[in-house]
Enzyme design. Structure first.
Site, mmCIF file in Angstrom:
data_model
loop_
_atom_site.group_PDB
_atom_site.id
_atom_site.type_symbol
_atom_site.label_atom_id
_atom_site.label_comp_id
_atom_site.label_asym_id
_atom_site.label_seq_id
_atom_site.Cartn_x
_atom_site.Cartn_y
_atom_site.Cartn_z
ATOM 1 C CG ASN A 1 -1.869 1.089 1.310
ATOM 2 O OD1 ASN A 1 -1.800 2.023 0.513
ATOM 3 N ND2 ASN A 1 -2.785 1.011 2.256
ATOM 4 N NE ARG B 1 -6.180 1.567 -0.392
ATOM 5 C CZ ARG B 1 -6.267 2.656 0.331
ATOM 6 N NH1 ARG B 1 -5.236 3.063 1.035
ATOM 7 N NH2 ARG B 1 -7.374 3.351 0.360
ATOM 8 C CG HIS C 1 -13.132 3.616 2.511
ATOM 9 N ND1 HIS C 1 -13.911 4.592 3.095
ATOM 10 C CD2 HIS C 1 -11.857 3.904 2.842
ATOM 11 C CE1 HIS C 1 -13.119 5.444 3.742
ATOM 12 N NE2 HIS C 1 -11.876 5.045 3.590
ATOM 13 N N GLY D 1 -13.537 5.224 9.650
ATOM 14 C CA GLY D 1 -12.147 5.389 10.097
ATOM 15 C C GLY D 1 -11.888 6.875 10.183
ATOM 16 N NE ARG E 1 -10.649 13.091 2.696
ATOM 17 C CZ ARG E 1 -10.399 11.781 2.763
ATOM 18 N NH1 ARG E 1 -11.356 10.924 3.071
ATOM 19 N NH2 ARG E 1 -9.197 11.326 2.487
ATOM 20 C CG ASP F 1 -8.297 9.526 18.549
ATOM 21 O OD1 ASP F 1 -9.277 8.894 19.008
ATOM 22 O OD2 ASP F 1 -7.185 9.010 18.372
ATOM 23 N N GLY G 1 -11.647 2.002 12.348
ATOM 24 C CA GLY G 1 -11.257 2.465 13.684
ATOM 25 C C GLY G 1 -12.403 2.901 14.585
ATOM 26 C CD GLU H 1 -9.234 -1.018 3.832
ATOM 27 O OE1 GLU H 1 -8.839 -0.699 4.975
ATOM 28 O OE2 GLU H 1 -9.493 -0.207 2.945
HETATM 29 P P1 ADP Z 1 -7.751 5.295 8.618
HETATM 30 O O1 ADP Z 1 -7.404 3.915 8.099
HETATM 31 O O2 ADP Z 1 -8.831 5.992 7.862
HETATM 32 O O3 ADP Z 1 -6.583 6.164 8.929
HETATM 33 P P2 ADP Z 1 -8.704 3.896 10.995
HETATM 34 O O4 ADP Z 1 -9.713 2.968 10.426
HETATM 35 O O5 ADP Z 1 -7.439 3.334 11.528
HETATM 36 O O6 ADP Z 1 -8.421 5.104 10.027
HETATM 37 O O7 ADP Z 1 -9.429 4.726 12.160
HETATM 38 C C1 ADP Z 1 -8.734 5.700 12.870
HETATM 39 C C2 ADP Z 1 -9.697 6.390 13.827
HETATM 40 O O8 ADP Z 1 -10.348 5.413 14.633
HETATM 41 C C3 ADP Z 1 -9.028 7.328 14.811
HETATM 42 O O9 ADP Z 1 -8.896 8.621 14.271
HETATM 43 C C4 ADP Z 1 -10.003 7.329 15.983
HETATM 44 O O10 ADP Z 1 -10.957 8.371 15.793
HETATM 45 C C5 ADP Z 1 -10.728 6.004 15.866
HETATM 46 N N1 ADP Z 1 -10.438 5.068 16.939
HETATM 47 C C6 ADP Z 1 -9.413 4.197 17.028
HETATM 48 N N2 ADP Z 1 -9.477 3.495 18.179
HETATM 49 C C7 ADP Z 1 -10.558 3.935 18.838
HETATM 50 C C8 ADP Z 1 -11.176 3.621 20.087
HETATM 51 N N3 ADP Z 1 -10.678 2.679 20.897
HETATM 52 N N4 ADP Z 1 -12.289 4.292 20.426
HETATM 53 C C9 ADP Z 1 -12.815 5.224 19.617
HETATM 54 N N5 ADP Z 1 -12.292 5.567 18.439
HETATM 55 C C10 ADP Z 1 -11.185 4.942 18.047
#
Ligand code: ADP
Length: 406
Positions: free
Chosen positions: A11, A96, A185, A215, A246, A287, A335, A389
């Site tokens: 990736n 990817r 996605h 995410g 965004r 976050d 996430g 993925e």
């Molecule tokens: P991407 O692949 O789009 O960068 P992810 O799927 O890894 O993102 O998601 C990242 C986001 O997931 C973080 O910005 C956060 O907001 C959220 N996140 C991760 N762990 C937790 C958790 N334990 N509780 C709540 N939100 C979480």
């Protein structure tokens, strides 16, 4: 000799390369890693072999000038564990690729023509496709004899009907500039919608699913019988849900307004909407853990950001319910979707009339496994499905290179 069974998934981002080596006999990870800050003084490679025997995570911090140097460093790390790119057990490399336009509706073995077509898509994916092209070129130079496959983020969405994919703008103008909704996605939406069917003990062809990939980037999709019929991201990943940075959907006239009245340049507006909006624009944090912590302390801005995020999510659940007519499951992934129980609870709150509900105990329980969190009585299953993925890219790559037609 037995057939090769390993697939390396790459990736490639603009300044990073993430990789995983998988064994397709059982989908096991043999090694995972990441090169970041390529081209900077502070480059870093983190490599973790997972083949057992007590091997541990290794880190290199010497500057890595470009993608070629990055891949060579990755190859060295893999070789040190006996997993090198020259291994006869390596069947293929799966890349990817973010944008496949309309041309690529399935994983594709990379040839010079395929690579040229991916390059032709750079104007519609200026932030992503250039790095993907660089990654492919570099990997092909290292192993010119090895099959390499492009797996496109847009591919799963090419089944969207025209009435969902087209914007209601002048057709000639749209076609001249390849303006339409492509969606992103896709690898995750494909994987999760299939896993949900498995969770329900059904064939994917039998079930209608709303997938919520939440995410840092976030998108929703409506999947009917295994085929995507609508998705929330559009020409670019900016459309749709409120995301980490965004805005998601806004009135496009906001752009004219910012230009004419706000005096902002096109690039400034691009940065505003892609990098300084969404949750971070609303409350300063993207976050979800931090936002929930602030809400618990009574922070009003964090509360409003959360409410706006949930309101948009709910609107898409309702919209896709209407698009599908019958919904068997709503699946949360990525996430936020996998970890943030308050988001899942709030997103379906008040939708009991639609057959949607969450069991508080099941929702609060933590697990890395796909699971149902709806109560027994609910007509629509609500599920949490950790996305994967890389496994999906490896599977699609392996299945293509081992198919009799190849
Ligand atoms: P991407 O692949 O789009 O960068 P992810 O799927 O890894 O993102 O998601 C990242 C986001 O997931 C973080 O910005 C956060 O907001 C959220 N996140 C991760 N762990 C937790 C958790 N334990 N509780 C709540 N939100 C979480």
């Amino acid at each position: 000799m037995s057939n090769p069974t390993r697939v390396l998934v790459l990736n490639s981002g603009s300044s990073s390369v993430k990789y995983q080596l998988l064994d397709m006999r059982d989908g096991a990870r043999l090694a995972v890693g990441l090169v970041e800050r390529i081209g900077e003084e502070t480059s870093r490679l983190v490599h973790t072999p997972l083949t057992g025997g007590g091997a541990e995570r290794r880190e290199r911090t010497a500057p890595i000038a470009d993608h070629e140097a990055a891949l060579k460093a990755v190859a060295e790390e893999l070789s040190a564990d006996g997993l090198g790119l020259d291994s006869p057990e390596l069947a293929a490399i799966g890349h990817r690729v973010v944008h496949g336009g309309l041309k690529f509706s399935a994983p594709t073995v990379i040839t010079d023509e395929v690579l040229a077509e991916i390059e032709r898509l750079i104007p519609v994916a200026p932030l992503h496709n250039p790095a993907n092209v660089t990654g492919i070129r570099t990997a092909r130079a290292l192993r010119p004899d090895l099959p390499q496959v492009a797996v496109f983020d847009t591919a799963f969405h090419t089944t969207m009907p025209e009435h969902a994919a087209r914007y209601a703008i002048d057709v000639e103008t749209a076609d001249a500039h390849r303006i339409r909704r492509y969606g992103f996605h896709g690898t995750s939406h494909a994987y999760v919608s299939r896993r949900v069917a498995g969770l329900l003990g059904k064939d994917p062809a039998e079930v209608n699913v709303i997938v919520l990939h939440l995410g840092n980037g976030a998108s929703a999709s409506a999947v009917r019988g295994g085929r995507c019929v609508d998705t929330s991201m559009g020409l670019t990943p900016l459309e749709g849900l409120v995301m980490g940075t965004r805005s998601g959907d806004i009135d496009p006239a906001v752009v004219f307004h910012l230009k004419r009245v706000g005096g902002m340049s096109t690039d400034e507006i691009d940065v505003l909407l892609n990098k300084k909006s969404g949750l971070v624009g609303l409350c300063g944090d993207n976050d979800m853990r931090e936002i929930r912590r602030r809400i618990d302390e009574g922070d009003e801005r964090a509360r409003l950001a959360f409410d706006i995020y949930i309101h948009r999510l709910k609107k898409y659940i309702g919209a896709y319910y209407a698009v599908l007519g019958r919904v068997d499951a709503v699946a949360f992934t990525a996430g936020v979707g996998e970890n943030a129980a308050p988001v899942r609870e709030a997103a379906v709150a008040g939708l009991e009339e639609l057959g949607l509900a969450v069991d508080a105990g099941l929702n609060a329980a933590r697990s890395g496994e796909p699971r149902l969190i709806s109560p027994e009585y609910a007509r629509v299953a609500v599920a949490v499905v950790p996305t994967d993925e890389e496994l999906e890219i490896a599977r699609q790559t392996y299945s293509l290179v081992t198919s009799p037609a190849h």
